[in-house]
Scaffold this motif. Structure first.
Motif, PDB file in Angstrom:
ATOM      1  N   UNK A 114     -11.067 -14.694 -54.524  1.00  0.00           N
ATOM      2  CA  UNK A 114     -12.281 -14.157 -55.437  1.00  0.00           C
ATOM      3  C   UNK A 114     -13.962 -15.241 -54.652  1.00  0.00           C
ATOM      4  N   UNK A 115     -14.661 -14.173 -54.641  1.00  0.00           N
ATOM      5  CA  UNK A 115     -15.835 -14.910 -53.972  1.00  0.00           C
ATOM      6  C   UNK A 115     -15.993 -14.640 -52.650  1.00  0.00           C
ATOM      7  N   UNK A 116     -15.112 -14.477 -51.760  1.00  0.00           N
ATOM      8  CA  UNK A 116     -15.822 -14.904 -50.259  1.00  0.00           C
ATOM      9  C   UNK A 116     -16.187 -13.719 -50.156  1.00  0.00           C
ATOM     10  N   UNK A 117     -17.205 -14.110 -48.682  1.00  0.00           N
ATOM     11  CA  UNK A 117     -17.869 -12.499 -48.250  1.00  0.00           C
ATOM     12  C   UNK A 117     -17.058 -12.859 -46.664  1.00  0.00           C
ATOM     13  N   UNK A 118     -16.992 -11.007 -47.412  1.00  0.00           N
ATOM     14  CA  UNK A 118     -17.267 -11.250 -45.766  1.00  0.00           C
ATOM     15  C   UNK A 118     -17.452  -9.796 -44.882  1.00  0.00           C
ATOM     16  N   UNK A 119     -17.379  -9.505 -43.402  1.00  0.00           N
ATOM     17  CA  UNK A 119     -18.054  -9.250 -42.829  1.00  0.00           C
ATOM     18  C   UNK A 119     -17.235  -7.836 -41.951  1.00  0.00           C
ATOM     19  N   UNK A 120     -17.284  -7.282 -41.719  1.00  0.00           N
ATOM     20  CA  UNK A 120     -16.251  -6.123 -41.178  1.00  0.00           C
ATOM     21  C   UNK A 120     -16.694  -5.420 -40.014  1.00  0.00           C
ATOM     22  N   UNK A 121     -16.009  -4.836 -39.033  1.00  0.00           N
ATOM     23  CA  UNK A 121     -16.435  -3.411 -38.082  1.00  0.00           C
ATOM     24  C   UNK A 121     -15.422  -3.103 -37.284  1.00  0.00           C
ATOM     25  N   UNK A 122     -15.457  -2.080 -36.542  1.00  0.00           N
ATOM     26  CA  UNK A 122     -14.560  -1.665 -35.759  1.00  0.00           C
ATOM     27  C   UNK A 122     -15.071  -1.461 -33.933  1.00  0.00           C
TER      28      UNK A 122
ATOM     29  N   UNK B 103      -9.085  -8.931 -56.026  1.00  0.00           N
ATOM     30  CA  UNK B 103      -7.481  -9.511 -55.093  1.00  0.00           C
ATOM     31  C   UNK B 103      -7.137  -9.032 -56.380  1.00  0.00           C
ATOM     32  N   UNK B 104      -7.886  -7.800 -57.630  1.00  0.00           N
ATOM     33  CA  UNK B 104      -6.996  -7.200 -58.705  1.00  0.00           C
ATOM     34  C   UNK B 104      -6.372  -5.890 -57.953  1.00  0.00           C
ATOM     35  N   UNK B 105      -4.631  -5.965 -59.031  1.00  0.00           N
ATOM     36  CA  UNK B 105      -4.294  -4.974 -58.345  1.00  0.00           C
ATOM     37  C   UNK B 105      -5.227  -4.000 -59.199  1.00  0.00           C
ATOM     38  N   UNK B 106      -4.870  -2.379 -58.097  1.00  0.00           N
ATOM     39  CA  UNK B 106      -5.774  -1.285 -59.223  1.00  0.00           C
ATOM     40  C   UNK B 106      -5.903   0.076 -58.109  1.00  0.00           C
ATOM     41  N   UNK B 107      -7.379  -0.341 -57.777  1.00  0.00           N
ATOM     42  CA  UNK B 107      -7.682   0.904 -57.178  1.00  0.00           C
ATOM     43  C   UNK B 107      -7.662   0.381 -55.099  1.00  0.00           C
ATOM     44  N   UNK B 108      -7.910   1.228 -54.784  1.00  0.00           N
ATOM     45  CA  UNK B 108      -7.822   0.972 -53.007  1.00  0.00           C
ATOM     46  C   UNK B 108      -9.334   0.734 -53.031  1.00  0.00           C
ATOM     47  N   UNK B 109      -9.902  -0.047 -51.829  1.00  0.00           N
ATOM     48  CA  UNK B 109     -11.069  -0.200 -51.376  1.00  0.00           C
ATOM     49  C   UNK B 109     -11.327   0.365 -49.935  1.00  0.00           C
ATOM     50  N   UNK B 110     -11.556   1.414 -49.690  1.00  0.00           N
ATOM     51  CA  UNK B 110     -11.190   2.450 -48.197  1.00  0.00           C
ATOM     52  C   UNK B 110     -12.547   1.622 -47.944  1.00  0.00           C
ATOM     53  N   UNK B 111     -12.749   1.198 -45.970  1.00  0.00           N
ATOM     54  CA  UNK B 111     -13.393   1.154 -45.526  1.00  0.00           C
ATOM     55  C   UNK B 111     -13.201   2.533 -44.570  1.00  0.00           C
ATOM     56  N   UNK B 112     -14.059   3.352 -43.924  1.00  0.00           N
ATOM     57  CA  UNK B 112     -14.091   4.189 -43.346  1.00  0.00           C
ATOM     58  C   UNK B 112     -15.187   4.233 -42.034  1.00  0.00           C
ATOM     59  N   UNK B 113     -14.729   4.959 -41.286  1.00  0.00           N
ATOM     60  CA  UNK B 113     -16.010   4.952 -40.378  1.00  0.00           C
ATOM     61  C   UNK B 113     -15.965   6.319 -38.725  1.00  0.00           C
ATOM     62  N   UNK B 114     -17.119   7.292 -39.568  1.00  0.00           N
ATOM     63  CA  UNK B 114     -17.251   8.392 -39.081  1.00  0.00           C
ATOM     64  C   UNK B 114     -17.656   9.144 -37.924  1.00  0.00           C
ATOM     65  N   UNK B 115     -16.929  10.067 -37.697  1.00  0.00           N
ATOM     66  CA  UNK B 115     -17.709  10.468 -36.230  1.00  0.00           C
ATOM     67  C   UNK B 115     -17.692   9.389 -35.117  1.00  0.00           C
ATOM     68  N   UNK B 116     -16.437   8.958 -34.883  1.00  0.00           N
ATOM     69  CA  UNK B 116     -15.833   7.833 -33.966  1.00  0.00           C
ATOM     70  C   UNK B 116     -15.644   9.014 -32.165  1.00  0.00           C
ATOM     71  N   UNK B 117     -15.722   8.227 -31.651  1.00  0.00           N
ATOM     72  CA  UNK B 117     -15.089   9.682 -30.141  1.00  0.00           C
ATOM     73  C   UNK B 117     -13.416   9.821 -30.618  1.00  0.00           C
ATOM     74  N   UNK B 118     -12.975  11.420 -30.426  1.00  0.00           N
ATOM     75  CA  UNK B 118     -11.269  11.271 -30.993  1.00  0.00           C
ATOM     76  C   UNK B 118     -10.143  10.814 -30.313  1.00  0.00           C
TER      77      UNK B 118
END
Length: 120
Positions: A87-95, A5-20
């Motif tokens: 802060x403290x939240x648990x997050x689940x994510x997907x594409x 929650x503090x500005x500074x650096x990115x938190x990149x979530x990536x998925x590779x080998x996905x259909x083009x």
């Protein structure tokens, strides 16, 4: 990066080998749930939140697995669009994306799921 929650650096979530060149939608929630969904398991508990649609990019030729999806989730956390991302939240994510060759016959695909906690 680190989900923060503090500005500074990115938190990149990536998925590779996905259909083009497929449109994809990242969705997330505040818990995990292992509910069957279109030949897979959803892994994200409702209520689901969604982010902007992305194109997976990739090679210019026929559809292959050269696509990539990426988002800086810290921009979402720090942007204030979702009051639950604290802060403290648990997050689940997907594409979720279109896959016309889906062997289960649903014409959809899901990336691997990710679960993380937001730091201060």
């Amino acid at each position: 990066g680190t989900p923060s929650a503090t500005p500074g650096s990115p938190f990149l979530i990536t998925a590779t080998n996905v259909l083009s060149h497929k449109l994809a939608l990242m969705f997330y929630g505040y818990d995990s749930k292992f509910t069957p969904f279109q030949g897979s398991v959803i892994c994200v508990a409702p209520p689901l939140k969604r982010m902007a649609v992305q194109d997976s990019g990739g090679s210019g030729g026929p559809t292959d697995c050269s696509g990539t999806l990426a988002t800086d989730f810290n921009a979402r956390i720090q942007g204030g669009a979702d009051a639950g991302l604290v802060p403290g939240a648990i997050v689940s994510a997907r594409w979720f994306y279109r896959d016309p060759q889906d062997p289960a016959g649903f014409a959809t695909g899901l990336t691997d799921a990710l679960r993380f906690a937001i730091c201060p």
